[in-house]
Design an enzyme around this catalytic site. Sequence first.
Site, mmCIF file in Angstrom:
data_model
loop_
_atom_site.group_PDB
_atom_site.id
_atom_site.type_symbol
_atom_site.label_atom_id
_atom_site.label_comp_id
_atom_site.label_asym_id
_atom_site.label_seq_id
_atom_site.Cartn_x
_atom_site.Cartn_y
_atom_site.Cartn_z
ATOM 1 N N SER A 174 4.901 -8.893 0.794
ATOM 2 C CA SER A 174 5.874 -8.491 -0.221
ATOM 3 C C SER A 174 5.771 -9.474 -1.379
ATOM 4 C CB SER A 174 7.289 -8.527 0.367
ATOM 5 O OG SER A 174 8.273 -8.483 -0.640
ATOM 6 N N TYR A 186 14.375 -12.658 5.098
ATOM 7 C CA TYR A 186 13.274 -11.781 4.675
ATOM 8 C C TYR A 186 12.171 -12.561 3.970
ATOM 9 C CZ TYR A 186 10.755 -7.963 2.400
ATOM 10 O OH TYR A 186 9.773 -7.110 1.959
ATOM 11 N N LYS A 190 8.156 -13.379 5.001
ATOM 12 C CA LYS A 190 7.015 -12.900 4.219
ATOM 13 C C LYS A 190 6.148 -14.052 3.700
ATOM 14 C CE LYS A 190 7.730 -8.490 4.666
ATOM 15 N NZ LYS A 190 6.788 -7.661 5.449
#
Length: 330
Positions: A174, A186, A190
């Site tokens: 991402s 998150y 990533k």
Amino acid sequence: MYHLEDLGIFLYVFLLSACYYLWRRWKRNNYLSAADLAGKYVLITGCDSGFGHLAAKTLAKKGFQVIATCLTERGATDLKAAGSKRLQTLLLNVTDVNNVRLVAESVKKEVGEKGLWGLINNSGIMGPSAPTDWLNIEHFREPIEVNLIGLINVTLNMLPLVKKAKGRIVNISSVGGCIAICSGGYCPSKFGVEAFSDSLRLDMKAFGVSVSCIEPGLFKTPLSDKINVWERKQAIWNELPSDIRKQYGDDYLAKDAEQKEKLVKRLQNTDLFLVVKCMEHALMSRNPQIRYSAGWDAKLFWMPLSYMPAALQDYVLMKNKVKLADPTSE
């Protein structure tokens, strides 16, 4: 004479740049033949919806033998409805070590001596996205277990099959793996995917295995469903101690939702094929890229911003933050 020399240097640089551009374009568009790709196996995780769902159907149409893994029976049923003989589904929870092992054994029997040409690690979740001082360790653990630990474990179990085929590994990261676009687990997950992809790529070069990382921008998928994100944030807010609520202010959630909605309207992509095309290239090109940026916001905003000095990044990102009511309150 001086001006002629300048013109000559300019022409030389121009021709060199043009040649480099044409070479890069040829290299990017130099695909394996249909005969080379016919019957090759590709395993994709996270095919219940979004990028994985679309990729499974698209790659089956391209002639690949697709093994699409889904978390739910419903997701698997929806994919089977596509009716392709080249698409089969398996249930897989990437956080379940035993489930991953059993799926790997099943895939090994299916692919045989051909091995696994492509592994697309697509499974991912957003997890709670809220200010760090609202969260506990379990809020961070949830996305890290799926997005990073699960991805690594699937890769380790499938790696012998990919090595056998001298195939391709495609990890879906991402822009949040290059710049911290939100709080919570998150982005750390990533960033971890980026680092794992880099080390894996170097380790696999000797075996003829290519490793690519796709960095999508903001896309409209179930992962980023605004209602789900807001409800989870609201639930965390409801459990906060009164002193933290006072620091942020009673209207913080409403203002934050409004800010995020404006950002999404400006930057969100709706065409999921932009990501699937990157997957296709990583599997089908003779020269797969190390990294792919998918979405205009990734190419023109997030990735350029990630190369900027930290002070400039902070300034831009803080523009989308809600001002706290009373941060000095205790």
